[in-house]
Design an enzyme around this catalytic site. Structure first.
Site, PDB file in Angstrom:
ATOM      1  N   HIS A 131     -11.987  -1.336   5.682  1.00  0.00           N
ATOM      2  CA  HIS A 131     -12.935  -0.215   5.726  1.00  0.00           C
ATOM      3  C   HIS A 131     -13.671  -0.139   4.401  1.00  0.00           C
ATOM      4  CE1 HIS A 131      -9.546   1.703   3.729  1.00  0.00           C
ATOM      5  NE2 HIS A 131     -10.166   2.867   3.628  1.00  0.00           N
TER       6      HIS A 131
ATOM      7  N   HIS B 156     -14.037   2.260   2.060  1.00  0.00           N
ATOM      8  CA  HIS B 156     -13.658   3.026   0.875  1.00  0.00           C
ATOM      9  C   HIS B 156     -13.511   2.022  -0.260  1.00  0.00           C
ATOM     10  CE1 HIS B 156     -12.122   6.770   3.224  1.00  0.00           C
ATOM     11  NE2 HIS B 156     -13.360   6.928   2.806  1.00  0.00           N
TER      12      HIS B 156
ATOM     13  N   ASP C 207     -11.735   1.433  -2.818  1.00  0.00           N
ATOM     14  CA  ASP C 207     -10.490   0.791  -3.274  1.00  0.00           C
ATOM     15  C   ASP C 207     -10.071  -0.366  -2.358  1.00  0.00           C
ATOM     16  OD1 ASP C 207     -10.020   2.975  -1.460  1.00  0.00           O
ATOM     17  OD2 ASP C 207      -7.877   2.872  -1.889  1.00  0.00           O
ATOM     18  N   HIS C 208     -10.841  -0.600  -1.300  1.00  0.00           N
ATOM     19  CA  HIS C 208     -10.514  -1.711  -0.395  1.00  0.00           C
ATOM     20  C   HIS C 208     -11.536  -2.849  -0.420  1.00  0.00           C
ATOM     21  CE1 HIS C 208      -7.010   0.150   1.640  1.00  0.00           C
ATOM     22  NE2 HIS C 208      -7.559   1.216   1.074  1.00  0.00           N
TER      23      HIS C 208
ATOM     24  N   HIS D  57      -8.647   7.119  10.375  1.00  0.00           N
ATOM     25  CA  HIS D  57      -8.960   7.429   8.984  1.00  0.00           C
ATOM     26  C   HIS D  57     -10.262   8.208   8.935  1.00  0.00           C
ATOM     27  CE1 HIS D  57      -8.186   6.994   4.798  1.00  0.00           C
ATOM     28  NE2 HIS D  57      -9.105   6.099   4.533  1.00  0.00           N
TER      29      HIS D  57
ATOM     30  N   ASP E 259      -5.378   2.072   5.514  1.00  0.00           N
ATOM     31  CA  ASP E 259      -5.386   3.535   5.485  1.00  0.00           C
ATOM     32  C   ASP E 259      -5.407   4.133   6.892  1.00  0.00           C
ATOM     33  OD1 ASP E 259      -5.725   2.727   2.923  1.00  0.00           O
ATOM     34  OD2 ASP E 259      -7.371   4.096   2.469  1.00  0.00           O
TER      35      ASP E 259
ATOM     36  N   HIS F  38       0.071   1.115  -0.884  1.00  0.00           N
ATOM     37  CA  HIS F  38      -0.987   2.124  -1.020  1.00  0.00           C
ATOM     38  C   HIS F  38      -0.398   3.443  -1.553  1.00  0.00           C
ATOM     39  CE1 HIS F  38      -4.606   4.523   0.120  1.00  0.00           C
ATOM     40  NE2 HIS F  38      -5.214   3.370  -0.076  1.00  0.00           N
TER      41      HIS F  38
HETATM   42 ZN   LIG Z   1      -9.479   4.820   2.706  1.00  0.00          ZN
END
Ligand SMILES: [Zn+2]
Length: 306
Positions: free
Chosen positions: A65, A67, A69-70, A145, A213, A271
């Protein structure tokens, strides 16, 4: 019995905010010598250098996804692949917007990649096949999510049948491959030996599921049934369950419940919220529910299956 490698290396185990000693999400999966990356948080290429891995070997990158941090390490990694003379094709699989995001950055810097790159838009419905090659089939796991988020199920392709140890000598060398592929053996005088007399079933294909997530999502359970290794996010402890719900993340206990219901072989947690200096509090909450649980950590390698 010798089996080809099937391993997962966790490069980053942190959640959204930086924490000392933890890095954002990224994993390397090796299936039978083919290398696949899952997620590519900021700094992933440095993590690869730290474990001495040549990133040009990666053929496919799967992004769960958008976000940061990914995936904020993805452009840096693509750029380094280019600068270091990559020629092999690269396939990136991710949410539909990813193609535009990558394209804009390449155009703005007048970068013309020296290698062919294809960006594939993921269809997130659980069970959709996203990629298949001679080693593995990768399918989608629809997660819950705040923005569309997809997990990935890696299942190795079934191996060849195995010659029964006592019968190997009866099968001429030039017929062995055909017999391992299920054919009967026909002798010079026309006698037919049925395949089942000569061979044993191949070992069951091993599987790895990555649940990035997600809120607690029991709808995943049928798709995770019996996987050898399940990585499931465990951002919070039970004391923070309402925060988990609000941010659409899971607690360690919820991850363990999914593992238990799906009867997986082993659960790997990751995570972790930066509020936990040590992730052992998360492990302590998961193990009473699902004993075969481990914490992922930076640079650790885990075997999938026996
Ligand atoms: Zn996320």
């Amino acid at each position: 019995m010798h089996r080809s490698p099937f391993t997962v290396t966790t490069l980053g185990t942190g959640a959204a905010l930086p924490a000392r000693g933890r890095y954002p999400s990224s994993q390397l999966v090796n299936v039978g010598g083919g290398w696949y990356m899952i997620d590519c948080g900021e700094g992933t290429q440095e993590r690869l250098r730290a474990i001495g891995f040549n990133f040009q070997r990666i053929g496919h990158i799967f992004i769960s996804h958008l976000h940061g941090d990914h995936y904020l390490g993805l452009m840096g990694l693509i750029s380094s692949m280019h600068l270091m003379g990559r020629q092999a094709p690269l396939h990136v699989h991710g949410p539909p917007e990813l193609k535009e995001i990558i394209g804009l950055q390449l155009r703005a810097s007048s970068t013309y990649l020296r290698f062919p790159m294809q960006v594939h838009a993921i269809r997130p419905e659980s069970g959709t096949v996203l990629h298949a090659d001679e080693r593995v089939v990768v399918s989608a796991l629809e997660l819950e999510h705040r923005i569309p988020c997809t997990g990935f199920l890696f299942r190795e392709q079934p191996g060849q049948r195995r010659l029964r140890p006592g019968r190997v000598g009866e099968v001429p060398q030039f017929r062995r491959n055909a017999v391992k592929n299920g054919e009967d053996l026909v002798l010079g005088d026309g006698t037919r030996i049925p395949n089942a007399e000569l061979t044993l079933d191949p070992p069951p294909p091993r599987s790895y599921a990555y649940c990035s997530d997600t809120a607690y999502a029991p709808a995943l359970i049928p798709f995770l049934q019996g996987v050898d290794l399940l990585y499931h996010e465990a951002t919070f402890t039970t004391a923070m369950a309402s925060r988990a719900k609000e941010t659409m993340h899971s607690t360690a206990a919820q991850a363990a419940l999914i593992a238990k219901e799906a009867r997986v072989g082993k659960l790997l947690l990751g995570h972790f919220s930066s509020r936990y200096k040590s992730a052992s509090v998360l492990l302590d909450e998961a193990r009473p529910i699902f004993p075969n649980t481990e914490l992922s950590s930076e640079g650790s390698e885990f075997r999938v299956g026996g």
